[in-house]
Every structure is written in structure tokens, then in C-alpha cells.
Design a protein around this motif. Structure first.
Motif, PDB file in Angstrom:
ATOM      1  N   ARG A   9     -17.862  12.087  -0.004  1.00  0.00           N
ATOM      2  CA  ARG A   9     -17.469  10.411   0.230  1.00  0.00           C
ATOM      3  C   ARG A   9     -16.467   9.944  -0.504  1.00  0.00           C
ATOM      4  N   LYS A  10     -16.501  10.401  -1.822  1.00  0.00           N
ATOM      5  CA  LYS A  10     -15.815   9.554  -2.982  1.00  0.00           C
ATOM      6  C   LYS A  10     -14.166  10.373  -2.562  1.00  0.00           C
ATOM      7  N   ALA A  11     -14.259  11.576  -2.052  1.00  0.00           N
ATOM      8  CA  ALA A  11     -12.824  12.132  -1.912  1.00  0.00           C
ATOM      9  C   ALA A  11     -12.343  11.469  -0.726  1.00  0.00           C
ATOM     10  N   GLN A  12     -13.033  11.118   0.166  1.00  0.00           N
ATOM     11  CA  GLN A  12     -12.538  10.206   1.325  1.00  0.00           C
ATOM     12  C   GLN A  12     -12.076   8.985   1.258  1.00  0.00           C
ATOM     13  N   ARG A  13     -12.693   8.244   0.188  1.00  0.00           N
ATOM     14  CA  ARG A  13     -12.410   7.106  -0.206  1.00  0.00           C
ATOM     15  C   ARG A  13     -11.182   6.939  -0.964  1.00  0.00           C
ATOM     16  N   ILE A  14     -10.870   7.947  -1.867  1.00  0.00           N
ATOM     17  CA  ILE A  14      -9.623   7.959  -2.751  1.00  0.00           C
ATOM     18  C   ILE A  14      -8.556   8.215  -1.756  1.00  0.00           C
ATOM     19  N   LEU A  15      -8.929   9.317  -0.777  1.00  0.00           N
ATOM     20  CA  LEU A  15      -7.612   9.338   0.296  1.00  0.00           C
ATOM     21  C   LEU A  15      -7.346   8.121   1.121  1.00  0.00           C
ATOM     22  N   ARG A  16      -8.437   7.584   1.307  1.00  0.00           N
ATOM     23  CA  ARG A  16      -8.218   6.207   2.204  1.00  0.00           C
ATOM     24  C   ARG A  16      -7.355   5.295   1.365  1.00  0.00           C
ATOM     25  N   ASP A  17      -8.073   4.907  -0.036  1.00  0.00           N
ATOM     26  CA  ASP A  17      -7.200   4.082  -0.911  1.00  0.00           C
ATOM     27  C   ASP A  17      -5.699   4.544  -1.127  1.00  0.00           C
ATOM     28  N   ASP A  18      -5.408   5.721  -1.280  1.00  0.00           N
ATOM     29  CA  ASP A  18      -4.010   6.268  -1.328  1.00  0.00           C
ATOM     30  C   ASP A  18      -3.260   6.139  -0.136  1.00  0.00           C
ATOM     31  N   GLY A  19      -3.784   5.681   1.106  1.00  0.00           N
ATOM     32  CA  GLY A  19      -3.024   5.774   2.258  1.00  0.00           C
ATOM     33  C   GLY A  19      -2.850   7.057   2.871  1.00  0.00           C
ATOM     34  N   ALA A  20      -3.530   8.155   2.574  1.00  0.00           N
ATOM     35  CA  ALA A  20      -3.330   9.535   2.894  1.00  0.00           C
ATOM     36  C   ALA A  20      -3.645   9.643   4.358  1.00  0.00           C
ATOM     37  N   ASN A  21      -2.586   9.938   5.217  1.00  0.00           N
ATOM     38  CA  ASN A  21      -3.047  10.085   6.814  1.00  0.00           C
ATOM     39  C   ASN A  21      -2.084  11.111   7.338  1.00  0.00           C
ATOM     40  N   TYR A  22      -2.404  11.364   8.476  1.00  0.00           N
ATOM     41  CA  TYR A  22      -1.620  12.311   9.382  1.00  0.00           C
ATOM     42  C   TYR A  22      -1.444  11.652  10.909  1.00  0.00           C
ATOM     43  N   ASN A  23      -0.370  11.570  11.357  1.00  0.00           N
ATOM     44  CA  ASN A  23      -0.110  11.207  12.726  1.00  0.00           C
ATOM     45  C   ASN A  23      -0.022  12.208  13.720  1.00  0.00           C
ATOM     46  N   PRO A  24      -1.104  12.873  14.377  1.00  0.00           N
ATOM     47  CA  PRO A  24      -0.824  14.048  15.238  1.00  0.00           C
ATOM     48  C   PRO A  24       0.317  14.232  16.136  1.00  0.00           C
ATOM     49  N   THR A  25       0.589  12.705  16.699  1.00  0.00           N
ATOM     50  CA  THR A  25       1.639  12.924  17.661  1.00  0.00           C
ATOM     51  C   THR A  25       2.727  11.971  17.235  1.00  0.00           C
ATOM     52  N   SER A  59      -2.991   7.630  14.361  1.00  0.00           N
ATOM     53  CA  SER A  59      -3.017   8.083  13.010  1.00  0.00           C
ATOM     54  C   SER A  59      -4.358   8.236  12.608  1.00  0.00           C
ATOM     55  N   ARG A  60      -4.655   9.193  11.639  1.00  0.00           N
ATOM     56  CA  ARG A  60      -6.060   9.371  11.154  1.00  0.00           C
ATOM     57  C   ARG A  60      -5.982   9.529   9.682  1.00  0.00           C
ATOM     58  N   GLU A  61      -7.202   9.328   9.028  1.00  0.00           N
ATOM     59  CA  GLU A  61      -7.182   9.609   7.506  1.00  0.00           C
ATOM     60  C   GLU A  61      -6.971  11.296   7.364  1.00  0.00           C
ATOM     61  N   TRP A  62      -6.454  11.671   6.108  1.00  0.00           N
ATOM     62  CA  TRP A  62      -6.190  13.026   6.184  1.00  0.00           C
ATOM     63  C   TRP A  62      -7.650  13.522   5.405  1.00  0.00           C
ATOM     64  N   GLY A  63      -8.017  14.619   5.750  1.00  0.00           N
ATOM     65  CA  GLY A  63      -9.160  15.213   5.643  1.00  0.00           C
ATOM     66  C   GLY A  63      -9.330  16.186   4.437  1.00  0.00           C
ATOM     67  N   LEU A  64     -10.193  16.102   3.331  1.00  0.00           N
ATOM     68  CA  LEU A  64     -10.214  17.158   2.433  1.00  0.00           C
ATOM     69  C   LEU A  64     -11.793  17.658   2.206  1.00  0.00           C
ATOM     70  N   LEU A  89      -5.048  19.353  15.944  1.00  0.00           N
ATOM     71  CA  LEU A  89      -6.146  19.612  16.610  1.00  0.00           C
ATOM     72  C   LEU A  89      -7.433  19.514  15.686  1.00  0.00           C
ATOM     73  N   GLY A  90      -7.237  18.613  14.556  1.00  0.00           N
ATOM     74  CA  GLY A  90      -8.262  18.088  14.081  1.00  0.00           C
ATOM     75  C   GLY A  90      -8.769  19.105  12.723  1.00  0.00           C
ATOM     76  N   ALA A  91      -7.573  19.799  12.253  1.00  0.00           N
ATOM     77  CA  ALA A  91      -8.149  20.727  11.101  1.00  0.00           C
ATOM     78  C   ALA A  91      -8.257  19.783  10.007  1.00  0.00           C
ATOM     79  N   THR A  92      -9.158  20.255   8.991  1.00  0.00           N
ATOM     80  CA  THR A  92      -9.092  19.489   7.849  1.00  0.00           C
ATOM     81  C   THR A  92      -8.537  20.235   6.522  1.00  0.00           C
TER      82      THR A  92
END
Length: 856
Positions: free
Chosen positions: A64-80, A86-91, A482-485
Motif C-alpha cells: 500500500r505504501k509503494a502504491q501511494r508513493i507511485l501515485r504521489d509521484d504520478g507514475a503511470n502507464y498509458n496502455p494505448t 491511463s493507469r497507475e504503475w504497479g510495483l 495486458l496489465g503486467a505489473t
């Protein structure tokens, strides 16, 4: 200091099955963490013991902390590449571990492979010995869309051409690493790998330190050193990163690397070709560009000589490269190396150039352009994976074993229609790795992307990688689309690593002077970010005030109610709105008011303005601080929650749902005041805010205060105006009386101490324009300064008593005329600013506009 509180009770030399974290490796696959007999691999023991002590609750908290940091950093990926997708980058919080001995083999193989691909690139655009010697079929190269004839002979002799090389690898059932793909056009992923490491260093800091994980900084230091050395013009080189823009799949990475390396992030429209050189358009003119790290695909880079319908590149760029006045990394035309059919011929190519086989083998590949390979592939369709030789958006590998009968027929038809456009590969089952899934660890297929950068005659390999794991255990294709993290990749060192930074790579002395080395596009987006944020705030404040008045205990007179509602339409520009022909008496205004808030497709609505502002922040992402990105993430969440909170007929007060919007916008304003350097970007952000606040205030005051009402009703309108201007409390404390028109006009229009008065806005605008002109009081006034001086003079010569007077027709004509003139003057000022600083002459385009299809 951050800590993860990990103190494993078992020493690294003791193998133990995790006591609290259950994990069952998948049969028939090589597992990175466990052997076939269920024992922990030696280099995983320490980390798994530490994670075991964290337990399910601890790991879930870290995720949860990792996803919060990624969200705050604006880390995302636009599949198309689309904003809505656009979706948040998963770690994943569990890293992938690679032992030192294992990595030394991979590292040597990646460096060797990069050197070979550099030789191939130089040969294909030079002597073409591979074709002449029949090592490669000519149609495999010359018929590929990645081969650009216009780029023949562009490379400098005896110099490395391939600057960056990325390699996708899998570990097969036998435990051996195999290459499945090469990325040479504009390899992505290194920035995401760095972001993953930054996040992991915050959620598991002591575990990284105690595991002696190789740092990634050496790779980026080598990248910066190489890019600086490519400059053909001498002196301190100007390096830029060319991005397709905010809708690119990996735009976050582009901005992240630009900030980390200290380079300007530019789009094609920010660059122009003049006098045989490449230039960046900035506020104070043109700055010569020496090196371009491009993230735009080959054919889109020059609409004059390559793809004529491209708006992503720079017209004439190839001519500048041909003249030797700019270096491009990777060079244009390097996309031909991404043809997967090359993997079939790698043994012969390696023997031709190196006299030996590559230490890092490629997956077995059959090219269907070869009759024998085609027969074999068609006879073994259920056992192979099929890929197109041309990369196309949305196209993925096809596993023959998973096809239905109709899909098989469709594939066979396509293969026979264009066999040379397809390859078949062995269906290697990638190794699995533990992935955290809510309550336990589960195995997921994994693909590793390694990176190499040219450096001092050889290649430096990143001591890490971008590891992607399938989003579901049943997936056989591991793809971000395809949704890979992702996972952080830990290469374990046998001894502590030396510390290194990028500080010694500074190419220009630091000065205290204000820099104008910003693309005009970035500054323009900051300007409009200020305007849209103020427009959204003004509309939201008015709507909140209207809801409060409509929902007050005392009922509003019809005239006051109608005037308030029409002011919403007037200020937001959402006509016809409440100016439509009168409907049935007692009609509920709430649906229209909620539409003005939520309808993002309605120009002037709150959500429309907020989305426009967020689009501007994406275009100027590299200029915004981490705290600013956190506030923007909160604002996005608020926008998503608004429809639920503003459902028609809800018993909750609508005005309360608008409070978080105003709070977030105020936080943005405060951050710009407290956290942004007082450079050109900040000035234009503030100018946009001040201009729009003035325009919005004139619209509001004209709609609320120009019509004359009865005394009690006028008092209600004055309270609404003061409330929107955030000075109702100030008025009561200062005058200790009920609102009166004259005093209200002084406070809202003329009071220099009120940061929301019109006079204050114009004073701030004057100061910003003065500083932009160099702070020279003796210089001639620019057209925008003259227009603004006219507006200030008009306001300063206004008399509050005259403005408050009413005529026989029930209007305050003097106030109406003054506000109308002020609106026109400020609109003209805005246009002059745009014309002076933002508008540039269009680049030349080819006379015949061509559009290439993916099949060409």
C-alpha cells in the motif's frame, strides 16, 4: 531515518521454507526462488527470511505504501497512449533477486550483444556486407519498414552508432537465460526501473542495504557521459529528450529521466531547423540543440523526408543529421534491428563479425519467408509462438496452443497471405517468481528487460533491470498493455558498492541568474494551468455560494434566486443554462447546477476546466514538485468521487462536496508561491492566474451587482459577491455594518491590500511583465504592458461613488461600462502575451503529404 524493522533470525547460509508466507512453485517451470525439491535458493534465503518476519500484514502495508508513493509521484502507464486508459504503475513489494555469479554471465552477454547489434546497424546503413555475403536475405532488411533508405551513410565511421540497447530475456525450464526480443529504436523501461528502485528504497531501506544490492546510478552516469560526448558542435552541449507528448505510453518515464538527468524535455513543435542547425524555441529566442535522446519512433521524426503526416517530429531533422550538426540517440533507422526474424540469423551474424557464438543465446526462431521454416512452423503450429516482423500497436504474440479452431484458420490465412511478415518461436515457458497477492505469495511468469549504454568504446550494462510479471497466473504473454505489473530487480553484490552520483556530470556552471532555457510550450502550459485553475476555482466558489443561498433557512426572493442562477451561466459560459426561456414555476435548478459541475464535455463546466488544467500539468510535468503531484493526485481522486457525492435527490449538502475541490486548488496556489523558483515558468503561471482572476471577477461583478434590486435583495447579492471574493468576514470587521454597495466596490475593486481585488491583480501583472522585460524602467513599453497600463489607469481613475450610482432603468451603467472595458482590455492583454511569447511560425512541410500504413 526510514526503517523497515527487519532483523532476520536466521543467517543467510541457512535455507528455510517461509514459515508464515505460503508459496507453491508451479510444476514444469523454473522458479527463481525455489528449487524443484522445494528448497530456497541460497541467494534468496536472507530476503525471504526477512519478508517472512514481516508477515502478510507487513507485506500488505508495504505494498500500500509503494502504491501511494507511485501515485504521489504520478507514475503511470498509458496502455494505448490514451488519457482515459491511463493507469497507475504497479510495483510488487517482493523483488526479483539475481546472484552475483549468475549476473556476471548476463552482464557479459548483454554487453557482447550490444556490440554485435552496433556492428549490424553500421553495416546495414553502410557497406551491407551481411547482405552481400548472403548471411542475411536482402528482403529481410530492405523490405522491412524499419529500414530507412534516407538514413544510409549517416553514421560516423569507427564510432558507436547504437547508444542504447534493451533486451527482453526469459529463463527457460532448464534455468538458462534466453533472449526473446531486442529494443533499439527508443528503448523504454530504464526510467521505470529507476523509479522502482527509488520506491523500494523507501519501503524496505535496510533490506536493500543489508542485501548489498548493486546501485543503478553507474548506468545513468554512463548514459549522461555518452550523450554529452556525442555533441558535434563542441562547448557545453545542450541535450534534449524528444517525447511524443503527454499521451505517449511511457510519458511518465520521459519526464522522470529529464528531471533525473537534468535535460530539457521537448516535443517536435518545440524544435525547429534554421541555417542547417537544430534549435529549441524558448522565451528569449532560439537555443541550439546538439544532442537529441529521442523517444519518438523512427518514421515519425521528420515529416519532410520520412512520414509526411507526422506531427511528432521536426521537419528537416534528417538534413541536420546529414550535415553533422546534431546527434540522435538512437540514430534514425535503428528500428530495423527490432525485426524478430534477425534472431534466426544471429548465429551466422555472430560468426561473421565476431568469429564465435554469442554467450547469451536467442530463443529458437523460424522465419516464415524461408520455405523450410514455413513448412516446419505450419506443421507445428500448436507448439510455437507467432510474431509479426513489423511492430504494430496492440499486436501481441500469438500462442498456437491457445487458439480455437476458428482462430487457427484465421491465423493460417494470415500466415499464408504474407509469410515473410511472420516469425515463429519456441514456446518457452518463462520462469516464475514469487508475487504478493493480498494474503500470500503466488508464482507469476516473468520477463526481464536489461539495458546497455555505449561507453568509452564498449557498453556499460545496468546492474539491474525492469522486471515485468504477468497480471494473472494463467497469462502466457507478459506485457504492460495486458496489465503486467513490475518488480525491482536486485543484483546482489559479493562486496559493498562504491557510492556514485551524477554531480560530476554537470556540463555548465551553476549561476544565480534566471534561466530561460525552457521550451515555449512548457511555459505556455504553465500559463494556461494558472488560467484554468483560477477559472475552476472561481466557478466552484460561485456554485458553492449559490448552493448555500438556495439551501439556506430563509427562502430567496424570486429576483435574487434568478439573478444568482443566471450569474452561474454568465460566469461559466454554459449558455443557454438559466437564460433559457422561463420554464414552469418552481422548477428545480439542481440538475442544471450539477451539470455545470460534472459534465466534462460541457465547455465551461467545473470538471471541464479541471481536466483542462490537469492536461496542462501533464505537458509541464517536469516543472512541478513532488508535493504538487501529490495534490494533483488528490484532485483527480476528488473529481472521480464528485458524481457519487452529487447524486440528484441526495440528502447531503452539495456545497460540502465542492469544499475539497477548492481546498486542492488553494493547495496548488500555495505550492506555487512557496515551492517554485521565481523563474520564467513561475511568472507565467502567476500571470495566467492573475489574468483569469481579473476576468472572472469582472464577469461575476457584472452579473451580480450591475442590476439594481430592492435594498434587502441587494444586500443578499452583495453578500454573495463578498462571499465569492473571500472577503465577507473582512468587510464585517472593517465596516461593522451590513454590506453597502460603495464600500463593497472599494474592497472588491480598488483595495490594494486585498489579494483578490482587481487592483491587486493588475499590480501583480504589471510587475511580472516588467520583470520579463528585464526590469529596465527606461526601456519602451511592450504592447502588452501598454494595454495593461490602460486597464490599470481605467481602474485607478474609477470613483466608487459613481460606480455605485444607478440610473432610471435599474442599472449601474458606470459600473457596467467600466467592467466591460476592463474585460476587453484584459482579453487583449492576454492575446498580446500569447502572440509575444507563445506563437511561432510553423515549420515547413513537404508539398506532397504522404501517410504510411503499418503494412508499408
Amino acid at each position: 531515518m526510514a526503517t523497515d524493522n527487519l532483523t532476520p533470525t536466521q543467517p543467510p547460509s541457512v535455507a528455510a521454507q517461509s514459515a508464515t508466507l505460503e508459496y507453491r512453485p508451479r510444476a514444469g517451470r523454473y522458479d527463481e526462488a525455489y528449487t524443484d525439491t522445494g528448497e530456497v535458493r541460497p541467494h534468496w534465503q536472507y530476503v525471504l527470511n526477512a519478508l517472512d518476519q514481516l508477515g502478510p500484514a507487513g507485506l500488505e502495508s508495504r505494498q500500500r505504501k509503494a502504491q501511494r508513493i507511485l501515485r504521489d509521484d504520478g507514475a503511470n502507464y498509458n496502455p494505448t497512449g490514451g488519457e482515459q486508459q491511463s493507469r497507475e504503475w504497479g510495483l510488487d513489494p517482493v523483488p526479483l533477486l539475481i546472484g552475483s555469479e549468475d549476473w556476471s554471465h548476463v552482464e557479459a552477454g548483454l554487453s557482447e550483444r550490444a556490440e554485435l547489434f552496433d556492428l549490424i546497424l553500421r553495416d546495414l546503413y553502410g557497406p551491407r556486407e551481411l547482405i552481400k555475403s548472403r548471411t542475411l536475405p536482402p528482403e529481410l532488411v530492405l523490405g522491412h519498414s524499419g529500414f530507412l533508405r534516407a538514413c544510409s551513410g549517416l553514421g560516423a565511421p569507427n564510432e558507436q552508432q547504437l547508444i542504447l540497447h534493451a533486451v527482453d530475456m526469459v529463463r527457460g525450464p532448464d534455468g538458462q537465460i534466453q533472449v526473446v526480443a531486442d529494443r533499439t529504436q527508443a528503448p523504454s523501461g530504464a526510467g521505470y526501473a529507476l523509479e522502482n528502485r527509488m520506491v523500494m528504497s523507501r519501503i524496505l531501506p535496510s533490506l536493500i542495504r543489508d542485501s548489498q544490492v548493486h546501485r543503478l546510478a553507474l548506468f545513468f552516469q554512463a548514459l549522461r557521459r555518452k550523450l554529452n560526448s556525442l555533441s558535434p558542435n563542441g562547448g557545453s552541449p545542450r541535450v534534449v529528450i524528444l517525447t511524443p507528448g503527454a499521451y505517449s505510453e511511457t510519458y511518465f518515464e520521459h519526464t522522470y529521466l529529464a528531471n533525473y538527468l537534468g535535460y530539457s524535455l521537448v516535443q517536435g513543435g518545440d524544435l525547429t531547423v534554421r541555417d542547417g542547425y537544430l534549435w529549441m524555441k524558448s522565451l528569449d529566442g532560439l537555443h541550439r540543440v546538439d544532442v537529441v535522446l529521442r523517444r519518438v519512433d523512427d518514421t515519425w521524426c521528420d515529416p519532410v523526408e520520412l512520414r509526411g503526416d507526422s506531427h511528432l517530429g521536426v521537419p528537416g531533422l534528417l538534413e541536420v543529421v546529414r550535415a553533422g550538426h546534431v546527434a540522435i540517440a538512437n540514430p534514425l533507422g535503428s528500428g530495423v534491428l527490432e525485426n524478430p526474424a534477425l534472431l534466426k540469423f544471429m548465429p551466422q551474424i555472430s560468426e561473421f563479425f565476431l568469429g564465435r557464438q554469442l554467450s547469451l543465446a536467442s530463443t529458437q526462431t523460424w522465419w516464415l519467408g524461408d520455405p523450410e521454416d514455413r513448412h516446419f512452423a505450419l506443421d507445428n503450429l500448436d507448439k510455437l509462438v507467432f510474431k509479426g516482423t513489423q511492430r504494430r500497436p496492440g499486436q501481441h504474440s500469438i500462442f498456437g496452443a491457445e487458439l480455437s479452431e476458428s482462430q487457427r484458420k484465421s491465423l493460417l490465412k494470415e500466415l499464408m497471405r504474407n509469410p515473410a511478415g511472420w516469425v515463429a518461436q519456441s514456446a518457452n515457458l518463462p520462469s516464475t517468481v514469487p508475487v504478493w497477492q493480498s494474503t500470500d505469495l503466488t508464482p507469476r511468469p516473468t520477463v526481464i528487460r536489461g539495458f546497455a549504454v555505449a561507453d568509452e568504446g564498449s557498453y556499460t550494462v545496468m546492474s539491474g533491470a525492469l522486471t515485468r510479471v504477468a497480471g494473472e497466473g494463467s497469462q502466457v504473454v507478459v506485457s504492460n498493455q495486458l496489465g503486467a505489473t513490475s518488480k525491482d530487480t536486485w543484483v546482489l553484490a559479493s562486496e559493498p558498492q562504491r557510492f556514485t552520483t551524477l554531480r560530476d556530470q554537470q556540463t555548465a556552471p551553476l549561476t544565480g541568474e534566471q534561466s530561460s532555457d525552457l521550451p515555449s510550450r512548457v511555459v505556455e502550459n504553465l500559463f494556461w494551468m494558472g488560467r484554468y485553475s483560477e477559472r475552476a476555482e472561481s466557478s466552484t466558489r460561485l456554485l458553492r455560494t449559490v448552493f448555500m443561498q438556495l439551501n439556506s433557512i430563509n427562502s430567496l426572493p424570486d429576483s435574487v434566486r434568478q439573478q444568482l442562477l443566471q450569474s452561474v451561466t454568465e460566469v461559466t459560459g454554459t449558455r443557454p443554462g438559466f437564460f433559457a426561456p422561463p420554464a414552469k414555476e418552481g422548477l428545480d435548478p439542481e440538475p442544471e447546477l450539477i451539470s455545470v459541475i460534472l459534465d466534462a464535455n460541457r465547455y465551461g463546466s467545473v470538471c471541464s476546466n479541471l481536466n483542462a488544467m490537469l492536461n496542462c500539468t501533464e505537458e509541464a510535468r517536469e516543472m512541478l514538485s513532488g508535493d504538487t503531484h501529490r495534490v494533483l493526485s488528490d484532485l483527480r481522486d476528488t473529481i472521480r468521487e464528485l458524481p457519487q457525492q452529487l447524486q440528484p435527490g441526495s440528502l447531503s449538502a452539495p456545497e460540502e462536496a465542492l469544499d475539497p475541490v477548492i481546498t486542492s486548488l488553494l493547495a496548488l496556489s500555495g505550492l506555487s508561491q512557496e515551492s517554485m523558483i521565481r523563474g520564467f515558468g513561475w511568472r507565467f503561471l502567476e500571470m495566467g492566474r492573475r489574468l483569469e482572476r481579473t476576468l472572472q471577477s469582472t464577469l461575476l461583478l457584472r452579473s451580480l451587482l450591475v442590476p439594481v434590486l430592492d435594498d434587502d435583495q441587494e444586500q443578499q447579492m452583495l453578500e454573495a459577491a463578498l462571499m465569492c471574493g473571500e472577503v465577507l468576514v473582512t468587510y464585517r470587521r472593517r465596516y461593522r455594518s451590513q454590506p453597502e454597495m460603495r464600500n463593497a466596490l472599494i474592497l472588491l475593486l480598488l483595495d490594494r491590500s486585498n489579494p483578490r481585488s482587481l487592483q491587486y491583480q493588475l499590480s501583480q501583472l504589471t510587475q511580472h511583465l516588467y520583470e520579463l522585460q528585464g526590469g529596465d524602467s527606461t526601456s519602451l513599453l511592450s504592447p502588452e504592458r501598454r494595454k495593461l497600463l490602460e486597464a490599470r489607469t481605467l481602474l485607478q481613475l474609477s470613483d466608487a461613488d459613481q460606480l455605485a450610482e444607478q440610473d432610471s432603468d435599474g442599472q449601474r451603467v458606470a459600473l457596467d461600462i467600466m467592467l466591460g472595458q476592463l474585460f476587453i482590455l484584459l482579453t487583449e492583454t492576454s492575446n498580446l502575451i500569447a502572440g509575444h511569447y507563445f506563437e511561432h511560425q510553423r515549420n515547413p512541410q513537404r508539398l506532397v503529404n504522404t501517410s504510411w500504413s503499418d503494412d508499408e
